[in-house]
Design an enzyme around this catalytic site. Structure first.
Site: not given
Ligand code: ACM
Length: 522
Positions: A328
């Site tokens: 992310e």
């Molecule tokens: C995640 O759940 N951002 C690895």
């Protein structure tokens, strides 16, 4: 014995729900444990633990420690003295047979009959896992901390058991909410019961930095001073962290520390203005959004920072792996992400560790020997899955944590009071009923290193919260990681799982009474 009906083979056979203990209650069948053993051959008389039982250990300090651990579990509930001794005699015997290559580094054999139970393993980890099997073969009341009536019967026969995968992990997010050393130890004990061997700690995120770094002290004194919702947060001193590592090792779990980079870094950016591209520190963050923070890829100080953090963390880490996150990173351009990972992975290697990252790492160039932790969903794009598959064919190992299967923070159903639902509801059957070996198209079976169940803690505050989300899904992940495909089957599993309920009650573990599981009466 009832145990005679059970085999582990092509057709898993449901095992009966244990009935309340009475003098003539049958012993738990050898194949009734979780994770299901690779092979179980019931037969012969059961062994009965009595006042005269000794725990015989063969010399090495590690074997003696495992004997002591077993004695500490059995003594309060049985009320027996259970001396741990190297004197020969009938009873429970733990023996190392280093030449027995069929058992691998974690496998064991359990032979049970009238005169005793013998656990044989090539290495201490195997004996420790064998002890967990022995524990589950005994009535649930063995887990209680006060004297219980028994009887304490272990079904007769032989188990030969080796894990399918070498990576059987659980992750705890101690950043969104902080969990104390004692809370982590409690979870470690629960993981040990199901033969997990990796504890991944998510030590840094936007909401809090949880591990002391001497060269950057504000990471914890400031960056660790809050958490989701604005509570006081907290952090581990190096001594605290060593104690977690030591305790996990005593339960044969390796700690895999994660510092999430280059995104999920607001706590670090708030602590040190110079880490920000504009030189301005943002405020601490106590919300639950993701994807808004990034280290400054163009500044040299970023790599000095990463070098210091990795050096200090590697020095605290006896295990092989260091997790660098990489998920992310929505505020980092693709080009910057690749540049960053190209510089950071060699730092991890320089300090003697092997890189593991979330599977977005496969969008850069994973270092040789690196592992990618896949956390996608059924609905993840074909391109993203293909990137992981291509990396796997190119030598990157894969640890499977599909969010819509084994993210323990996903709600079970619409009524679950805790947890999130962005990956959908994950009921007990859904979390158990899939095969890691052929889960991701195009990933060679040999590239799959195992499974890991993450527990993110945006909504999880207490150990009771952890347990409510982990139980009953966690044992299913253990079985996916340990047991052969031939032992997999929902109908048999749900009955074995139901039998664990009484054990959790004896241990004080609160769990979700899923309607998919035929729990006994309480
Ligand atoms: C995640 O759940 N951002 C690895």
């Amino acid at each position: 014995m009832a145990a005679g009906f059970f085999t582990v083979g092509a057709t898993p056979v449901p095992v009966p729900v244990p009935v309340p203990e009475t003098a003539d209650t049958p012993a738990t069948p050898l194949a009734g444990v979780i994770p299901a053993p690779a092979s179980a051959r019931p037969g012969g008389s059961p062994y009965r633990i009595t006042h005269d039982t000794r725990i015989q250990v063969n010399g090495t300090p590690e074997v003696r420690r495992i004997g002591q651990y077993l004695a500490e579990i059995l003594r309060p509930s049985t009320g027996y003295p259970l001396p741990v001794t190297d004197r020969q005699g009938a009873g429970i015997r733990l023996r190392l047979a280093p030449g027995d290559t069929t058992l691998g580094q974690e496998g064991y054999r359990l032979d049970s009959g009238r005169s005793g139970v013998i656990l044989t393993a090539r290495a201490p980890a195997g004996l420790f896992h064998g002890v967990q099997t022995l524990r589950q073969l005994l009535p649930a009341a063995v887990e209680k901390d006060s004297a219980q009536p028994g009887p304490w019967l272990v079904a007769g026969g032989t188990i030969e058991d080796v894990p399918r995968y070498g990576w059987r992990g659980a992750m705890l997010d101690v950043s969104r909410h902080f969990f104390t050393v004692d809370q982590v130890k409690r979870y470690v004990d629960q993981l040990a019961l199901y033969k997990f061997n990796k504890l991944h700690l998510h030590l840094s995120d936007d909401q809090g930095w949880r591990i002391a770094v001497d060269s950057w002290p504000r990471l914890t004194t400031y960056g660790g001073s809050t958490q989701v919702g604005g509570g006081p947060g907290g952090f581990y001193t190096k001594a605290d962290y060593k104690e977690i590592v030591r305790y996990a090792a005593s339960r044969h779990l390796e700690v895999v520390p994660e510092i999430d980079l280059p995104g999920h870094t607001n706590a670090a950016l708030a602590s040190y203005a110079e880490l920000n591209c504009d030189g301005v520190a943002p405020p601490l963050y106590t919300g639950t959004e993701v994807g808004f923070s990034s280290l400054c890829v163009d500044k040299e100080v970023t790599y000095d920072f990463v070098d210091d953090v990795v050096r200090e963390l590697a020095a605290l880490t006896p295990g092989r792996y260091l997790h660098i996150g990489g998920d992310e990173a929505h505020s980092t351009s693709h080009e910057d992400y690749v540049t960053f990972m190209d510089r950071v992975q060699p730092i991890v290697e320089r300090y003697g560790k092997t890189v593991i990252g979330w599977h977005q790492l496969t969008g850069a160039t994973p270092a040789r020997g690196a592992l990618a932790q896949y956390w996608g969903l059924d609905s993840t794009s074909a391109e993203e899955k293909a990137r992981v598959a291509a990396a796997a064919r190119n030598g990157t190992g894969v640890v499977l944590s599909p969010a819509d299967r084994i993210y323990l923070d996903m709600k079970y159903d619409k009524d679950t009071p805790l947890g999130l639902d962005w990956a959908g509801y994950v009921d007990v059957r859904r979390s158990y009923d899939w095969d890691p070996g052929d889960y991701l198209e195009g990933v060679p079976a040999a590239a799959v290193r195992g499974v890991e169940a993450p527990l993110w803690t945006e909504t999880i505050v207490t150990s009771a919260d952890v347990e409510y989300m982990a139980f009953p899904r966690l044992p299913g992940v253990a079985e996916l990681g340990w047991s052969p495909v031939s032992a997999h089957g929902w109908e048999g599993y749900r009955v074995r799982l139901a039998a664990q309920g009484a054990r959790w009650e004896a241990l004080g573990i609160g769990y979700f009474r899923s309607p998919q599981v035929p729990w006994g009466a309480r």
